[in-house]
Structure formats: C-alpha cells, structure tokens
Scaffold this motif. Sequence first.
Motif, mmCIF file in Angstrom:
data_model
loop_
_atom_site.group_PDB
_atom_site.id
_atom_site.type_symbol
_atom_site.label_atom_id
_atom_site.label_comp_id
_atom_site.label_asym_id
_atom_site.label_seq_id
_atom_site.Cartn_x
_atom_site.Cartn_y
_atom_site.Cartn_z
ATOM 1 N N UNK A 12 0.832 -1.213 0.000
ATOM 2 C CA UNK A 12 0.000 0.000 0.000
ATOM 3 C C UNK A 12 0.862 1.256 0.000
ATOM 4 N N UNK A 13 1.913 1.247 0.805
ATOM 5 C CA UNK A 13 2.814 2.405 0.844
ATOM 6 C C UNK A 13 3.535 2.595 -0.479
ATOM 7 N N UNK A 31 12.794 14.796 -0.913
ATOM 8 C CA UNK A 31 12.985 13.902 0.219
ATOM 9 C C UNK A 31 11.673 13.229 0.585
ATOM 10 N N UNK A 32 11.731 11.923 0.810
ATOM 11 C CA UNK A 32 10.569 11.199 1.307
ATOM 12 C C UNK A 32 10.321 11.595 2.764
ATOM 13 N N UNK A 33 9.081 11.424 3.254
ATOM 14 C CA UNK A 33 8.847 11.621 4.692
ATOM 15 C C UNK A 33 9.736 10.668 5.486
ATOM 16 N N UNK A 34 10.041 11.031 6.723
ATOM 17 C CA UNK A 34 10.871 10.171 7.558
ATOM 18 C C UNK A 34 10.085 8.942 7.996
ATOM 19 N N UNK A 35 10.809 7.924 8.462
ATOM 20 C CA UNK A 35 10.148 6.726 8.981
ATOM 21 C C UNK A 35 9.144 7.097 10.059
ATOM 22 N N UNK A 40 3.588 7.434 12.032
ATOM 23 C CA UNK A 40 2.562 8.184 12.763
ATOM 24 C C UNK A 40 1.354 8.502 11.883
ATOM 25 N N UNK A 41 1.610 8.826 10.625
ATOM 26 C CA UNK A 41 0.506 9.203 9.737
ATOM 27 C C UNK A 41 -0.323 8.002 9.299
ATOM 28 N N UNK A 43 -0.063 4.799 10.686
ATOM 29 C CA UNK A 43 -0.237 3.811 11.758
ATOM 30 C C UNK A 43 0.314 2.444 11.359
ATOM 31 N N UNK A 44 1.525 2.450 10.851
ATOM 32 C CA UNK A 44 2.205 1.208 10.491
ATOM 33 C C UNK A 44 3.520 1.139 11.264
ATOM 34 N N UNK A 45 4.121 -0.029 11.271
ATOM 35 C CA UNK A 45 5.376 -0.209 11.998
ATOM 36 C C UNK A 45 6.561 0.247 11.156
ATOM 37 N N UNK A 46 7.715 0.430 11.806
ATOM 38 C CA UNK A 46 8.932 0.783 11.083
ATOM 39 C C UNK A 46 9.345 -0.344 10.134
ATOM 40 N N UNK A 47 9.007 -1.579 10.512
ATOM 41 C CA UNK A 47 9.309 -2.717 9.636
ATOM 42 C C UNK A 47 8.597 -2.563 8.294
ATOM 43 N N UNK A 48 7.338 -2.148 8.335
ATOM 44 C CA UNK A 48 6.555 -1.942 7.117
ATOM 45 C C UNK A 48 7.180 -0.826 6.274
#
Length: 235
Positions: A12-13, A31-35, A40-41, A43-48
């Motif tokens: 999805x991302x 620049x892409x948004x940060x992890x 936060x936006x 609601x997914x994990x850093x792994x995702x």
Amino acid sequence: MSVTKAATLADDLVRLFEAQIEAGILTPGDRYPTERQITEEFLVSRTVVREAFARLAARGLLESRRGAGAFVGNAAHYRAFQVTPEEVEAIEDVLKLLEMRMGFESEMAELAAERRSEAHLAEMRDALAAMDRSEDANGSVLADAAFHAAIARATGNDYFERFTTFLGVRLIPSWKLYLQADDPETHRGYARTINRDHEAIYSAIEDGDGSRARRAAREHMERSLERYRGLSKRS
C-alpha cells in the motif's frame, strides 16, 4: 503483525508513493517523509516502512543518503511524465492528444472484446448511464473517463489500465473548448452524441467481436478529431 499483513501494508505504501511520483507531487531529488512521520501518519510499523522503502529502492525510485534520509531517485524521471490542464487548453494540443489515442484506444477495445467479463460490462453500462444523466461538462468528463477506464480494465493488461488511470481525465478532450454554452440541454445533446459512439464500442465488446470493437473505437476517435479540426478552422 503477520508477515502477510506487513507485506500488504508495504504494498500500500509503495503504491501511494508511486502514485505521488506519477502525479508529479514527488519529483527526483525530493525527500521522502521520515520513517517516524510515516509510522505516525499511516499507523504502520517501522518494519513496514523499511520494507516499502526497500521495494522503492529496488525499482530505482528511492536513494538513501547517509545521515540525510531517503530521496526520490533520478530513475523516477520517466515516471513523472504528465499532461497538465494547461497543456490541453488549445485546440492544437487536443488534436495531438486525440492522434495519440487513436491506436491506443483501438487496440484496447479489441483486447477488451476478447477478454471482458460480466463485471467489466457492468462497469461500462454504469458509465454509459452516468453519461446519459449528465447535465454539465464535469459530470460528462468523469463518465467519459470511467467508460474508457472500464475498457482498459477489461483488457486484463494492467499496463493499459495504469496508463489510462495515469492520464485520467487528461485522456478526454476538453469539452469546454467544444461547448461554448453552459446550459444543461446543450451538454445533454453533446453527451448523447459521444454516448452513441460509446454504445457502438460497448455493443462490440459485449458481443466479443474484437474487429468490430477496434473499428468502433477508431471511428469514435476519428469523429472527435473531425469535430476539433472544425473548431481549429473557425478559430
């Protein structure tokens, strides 16, 4: 979180950022948004997020810079092609767009006739009905685009669908160039003219007649070209 769920969220991302690149919202060097911002936006994990970034990098759409973050890669240049509203305000530009569509639409209609399902036909009928109900240019353009998008999906070739979706309403000539009046009856009359062509294309696709679908699509494009060439001569 299961592996399957994480993979789906990463997909999805990836689709989200690809769409932003295709629309020109993100361009090479941005620049892409940060992890953290993404977690936060969405609601997914850093792994995702890391999985999505890895896939974007594999496609050449993301470059990591140590200490600076993730940036849109130079390979994204080819994804950023677009036809802006400003580029189709002149009749000459509409004619160029119609010429480009001639072969594309003809081939797409033939494949759709050979591969369409009942669900695809239902989508086309819905678009035809929406065009019949339309009383303004915006509604007609959306119905027009929906009809061609349904044909693209019916080909079963996601490149046709992606290209049609990418161009969206830019694939449809500017009705405002052709229609000088704003009254609903004028729009209904023009919509009925367009829909007669659409119904011929739909009939051939419904019958599974690829050759007839190709001819109907080409004739639709040729009539559109004739209308706009007539405008060009009067301007």
